[in-house]
Design a protein around this motif. Structure first.
Motif, PDB file in Angstrom:
ATOM      1  N   THR A 136       0.075 -20.439   7.159  1.00 59.01           N
ATOM      2  CA  THR A 136      -1.036 -20.222   8.100  1.00 59.01           C
ATOM      3  C   THR A 136      -1.116 -18.750   8.481  1.00 59.01           C
ATOM      4  OG1 THR A 136      -0.886 -22.474   8.957  1.00 59.01           O
ATOM      5  CG2 THR A 136      -1.962 -20.844  10.370  1.00 59.01           C
ATOM      6  N   GLU A 137       0.028 -18.135   8.783  1.00 57.10           N
ATOM      7  CA  GLU A 137       0.047 -16.717   9.156  1.00 57.10           C
ATOM      8  C   GLU A 137      -0.350 -15.827   7.983  1.00 57.10           C
ATOM      9  OE1 GLU A 137       0.249 -15.503  12.208  1.00 57.10           O
ATOM     10  OE2 GLU A 137       0.459 -17.565  12.887  1.00 57.10           O
ATOM     11  N   MET A 138       0.117 -16.158   6.788  1.00 54.62           N
ATOM     12  CA  MET A 138      -0.234 -15.351   5.611  1.00 54.62           C
ATOM     13  C   MET A 138      -1.737 -15.384   5.356  1.00 54.62           C
ATOM     14  SD  MET A 138       2.809 -16.024   2.846  1.00 54.62           S
ATOM     15  CE  MET A 138       2.320 -14.728   1.709  1.00 54.62           C
ATOM     16  N   LYS A 139      -2.333 -16.548   5.500  1.00 57.30           N
ATOM     17  CA  LYS A 139      -3.773 -16.677   5.243  1.00 57.30           C
ATOM     18  C   LYS A 139      -4.596 -15.819   6.194  1.00 57.30           C
ATOM     19  CE  LYS A 139      -3.598 -21.230   3.125  1.00 57.30           C
ATOM     20  NZ  LYS A 139      -3.891 -22.658   3.256  1.00 57.30           N
ATOM     21  N   LYS A 140      -4.066 -15.557   7.373  1.00 56.49           N
ATOM     22  CA  LYS A 140      -4.772 -14.708   8.338  1.00 56.49           C
ATOM     23  C   LYS A 140      -4.767 -13.247   7.906  1.00 56.49           C
ATOM     24  CE  LYS A 140      -3.647 -17.566  12.375  1.00 56.49           C
ATOM     25  NZ  LYS A 140      -2.860 -17.605  13.627  1.00 56.49           N
ATOM     26  N   SER A 141      -3.765 -12.837   7.128  1.00 50.55           N
ATOM     27  CA  SER A 141      -3.578 -11.428   6.768  1.00 50.55           C
ATOM     28  C   SER A 141      -4.060 -11.071   5.376  1.00 50.55           C
ATOM     29  CB  SER A 141      -2.094 -11.062   6.855  1.00 50.55           C
ATOM     30  OG  SER A 141      -1.586 -11.330   8.118  1.00 50.55           O
ATOM     31  N   VAL A 142      -4.288 -12.058   4.536  1.00 52.28           N
ATOM     32  CA  VAL A 142      -4.599 -11.803   3.128  1.00 52.28           C
ATOM     33  C   VAL A 142      -5.965 -12.403   2.786  1.00 52.28           C
ATOM     34  CG1 VAL A 142      -3.806 -12.162   0.757  1.00 52.28           C
ATOM     35  CG2 VAL A 142      -2.129 -11.828   2.585  1.00 52.28           C
ATOM     36  N   LYS A 143      -6.856 -11.568   2.257  1.00 53.24           N
ATOM     37  CA  LYS A 143      -8.201 -12.033   1.870  1.00 53.24           C
ATOM     38  C   LYS A 143      -8.112 -12.897   0.614  1.00 53.24           C
ATOM     39  CE  LYS A 143     -10.184  -8.116   1.280  1.00 53.24           C
ATOM     40  NZ  LYS A 143     -11.134  -7.042   0.986  1.00 53.24           N
ATOM     41  N   ASN A 144      -9.025 -13.851   0.507  1.00 54.61           N
ATOM     42  CA  ASN A 144      -9.124 -14.726  -0.665  1.00 54.61           C
ATOM     43  C   ASN A 144      -7.776 -15.352  -1.011  1.00 54.61           C
ATOM     44  OD1 ASN A 144     -11.903 -14.079  -0.991  1.00 54.61           O
ATOM     45  ND2 ASN A 144     -11.301 -12.168  -1.997  1.00 54.61           N
ATOM     46  N   SER A 145      -7.054 -15.760   0.013  1.00 49.61           N
ATOM     47  CA  SER A 145      -5.701 -16.282  -0.184  1.00 49.61           C
ATOM     48  C   SER A 145      -5.716 -17.700  -0.734  1.00 49.61           C
ATOM     49  CB  SER A 145      -4.916 -16.230   1.121  1.00 49.61           C
ATOM     50  OG  SER A 145      -5.564 -17.002   2.103  1.00 49.61           O
ATOM     51  N   LYS A 146      -4.648 -17.986  -1.493  1.00 50.20           N
ATOM     52  CA  LYS A 146      -4.535 -19.289  -2.134  1.00 50.20           C
ATOM     53  C   LYS A 146      -3.057 -19.641  -2.292  1.00 50.20           C
ATOM     54  CE  LYS A 146      -6.116 -21.544  -6.361  1.00 50.20           C
ATOM     55  NZ  LYS A 146      -6.760 -21.300  -7.658  1.00 50.20           N
ATOM     56  N   VAL A 147      -2.686 -20.849  -1.867  1.00 52.08           N
ATOM     57  CA  VAL A 147      -1.332 -21.361  -2.048  1.00 52.08           C
ATOM     58  C   VAL A 147      -1.358 -22.298  -3.255  1.00 52.08           C
ATOM     59  CG1 VAL A 147       0.505 -22.789  -1.058  1.00 52.08           C
ATOM     60  CG2 VAL A 147      -0.781 -21.237   0.414  1.00 52.08           C
ATOM     61  N   THR A 164       0.800  -1.212   0.000  1.00 54.90           N
ATOM     62  CA  THR A 164       0.000   0.000   0.000  1.00 54.90           C
ATOM     63  C   THR A 164       0.839   1.272   0.000  1.00 54.90           C
ATOM     64  OG1 THR A 164      -0.195  -0.136   2.404  1.00 54.90           O
ATOM     65  CG2 THR A 164      -1.970  -1.087   1.114  1.00 54.90           C
ATOM     66  N   ILE A 165       1.979   1.289   0.704  1.00 56.05           N
ATOM     67  CA  ILE A 165       2.799   2.494   0.802  1.00 56.05           C
ATOM     68  C   ILE A 165       3.642   2.720  -0.441  1.00 56.05           C
ATOM     69  CG2 ILE A 165       4.702   3.584   2.060  1.00 56.05           C
ATOM     70  CD1 ILE A 165       3.604   2.203   4.586  1.00 56.05           C
ATOM     71  N   LEU A 166       4.411   1.717  -0.855  1.00 60.22           N
ATOM     72  CA  LEU A 166       5.315   1.870  -1.989  1.00 60.22           C
ATOM     73  C   LEU A 166       4.613   1.728  -3.323  1.00 60.22           C
ATOM     74  CD1 LEU A 166       8.605  -0.007  -1.119  1.00 60.22           C
ATOM     75  CD2 LEU A 166       8.281   2.422  -1.456  1.00 60.22           C
ATOM     76  N   GLY A 167       3.482   1.081  -3.321  1.00 62.18           N
ATOM     77  CA  GLY A 167       2.806   0.866  -4.585  1.00 62.18           C
ATOM     78  C   GLY A 167       3.411  -0.278  -5.365  1.00 62.18           C
ATOM     79  N   ILE A 224      -4.992  -7.621  -0.695  1.00 64.28           N
ATOM     80  CA  ILE A 224      -4.598  -6.787   0.441  1.00 64.28           C
ATOM     81  C   ILE A 224      -5.263  -5.440   0.204  1.00 64.28           C
ATOM     82  CG2 ILE A 224      -2.687  -5.714   1.661  1.00 64.28           C
ATOM     83  CD1 ILE A 224      -0.970  -8.094   0.706  1.00 64.28           C
ATOM     84  N   GLY A 225      -6.256  -5.157   1.018  1.00 65.93           N
ATOM     85  CA  GLY A 225      -7.050  -3.959   0.753  1.00 65.93           C
ATOM     86  C   GLY A 225      -7.783  -4.159  -0.563  1.00 65.93           C
ATOM     87  N   GLU A 226      -7.574  -3.256  -1.483  1.00 63.88           N
ATOM     88  CA  GLU A 226      -8.210  -3.334  -2.802  1.00 63.88           C
ATOM     89  C   GLU A 226      -7.248  -3.845  -3.874  1.00 63.88           C
ATOM     90  OE1 GLU A 226     -11.524  -2.582  -3.295  1.00 63.88           O
ATOM     91  OE2 GLU A 226     -11.556  -2.444  -1.112  1.00 63.88           O
TER      92      GLU A 226
END
Length: 191
Positions: free
Chosen positions: A111-122, A20-23, A144-146
Motif C-alpha cells: 500500500t505504501e509503495m503504491k503511493k510513491s511509485v507511478k503505474n505500480s503493479k504487484v 535517482t542519486i546512485l543511478g 520513479i520520475g522518468e
C-alpha cells in the motif's frame, strides 16, 4: 504501528532517492556493462551481516556498501556497474501486536509503495520458505520520475523479527538479473 508505517514510508522514499542519486536504474555506459555481464555466471560471493547483527545475506563480491538514504536499513548495498541494489530492514517482533502477520506486513508495504511509485503493479506474489522461515516474495514494478524500475522483494518472519529484503534494478535489466536477485534473497539467515 505508527513506527512501522514510518519505517515503511522511509524505506521506499530512500529507494526512490537511490534510483535517482546512485543511478541504480540508469546507466551511461551500457556497452561496458554488456561485456561485463557475460562474466556474471561465475562470481565470488561474500557474507554481509546487518548493522544490528540480526540477519545476514550473501551477495556477489561486486556489491559494495552504499548510503541508499535509508537510516532504518541495516544493510545497504549496490553494484553500481551492473545497476543493482539491495536493502534490508529488520523489525523486532516486540514492536508489533501478537496478531500482526506476514500478510498484514505485505499489505502495509505494498500500500505504501503504491503511493510513491507511478503505474505500480504487484506481480508473482507467493508464500515461500527462506531457510525455514515463513516468507512472502513478490515483484513490484513502476515508474520513479522518468525511470522504470522493478523490485524483487521478500518479507520474512523470523523468530526475533520481521525482515524486508528489497532488491531492484531497471525494468530492462530485471529478467536478466532475476536469478541473482533471487539468490541474494534466498541467502537470508536470521542470526
Amino acid at each position: 504501528m505508527k513506527k512501522f508505517t514510518l519505517k515503511a514510508i522511509c524505506c521506499f522514499i530512500s529507494i526512490i532517492m537511490c534510483t535517482t542519486i546512485l543511478g541504480c536504474g540508469k546507466s551511461k555506459d551500457t556497452a561496458t556493462n554488456t561485456k561485463k555481464e557475460v562474466k556474471e555466471n561465475v562470481e565470488e560471493t561474500k557474507v554481509v551481516k546487518s548493522k544490528d547483527n540480526l540477519c545476514q545475506i550473501t551477495v556477489p563480491k561486486s556489491y559494495t556498501t552504499e548510503n541508499l538514504q535509508n537510516p532504518q536499513a541495516t544493510i545497504q548495498l549496490a553494484d553500481k556497474l551492473k545497476e543493482k541494489c539491495v536493502l534490508a530492514i529488520s523489525e523486532s517482533k516486540k514492536d508489533f501486536a501478537s496478531s500482526f502477520t506476514l500478510d498484514k506486513y505485505f499489505n502495509l508495504l505494498t500500500t505504501e509503495m503504491k503511493k510513491s511509485v507511478k503505474n505500480s503493479k504487484v506481480t508473482n506474489a507467493k508464500d515461500i520458505k527462506i531457510n525455514g522461515n515463513k516468507s512472502k516474495q513478490y515483484e513490484f514494478s513502476g515508474e520513479i520520475g522518468e525511470i522504470k524500475i522493478k523490485y524483487n522483494i521478500a518479507l520474512i518472519e523470523g523468530k526475533k523479527g520481521f525482515y524486508q529484503i528489497t532488491t531492484w534494478t531497471s525494468q530492462s535489466k530485471f529478467d536478466k538479473s532475476k536469478a541473482e536477485l533471487d539468490k541474494i534473497i534466498n541467502s537470508f539467515k536470521e542470526l
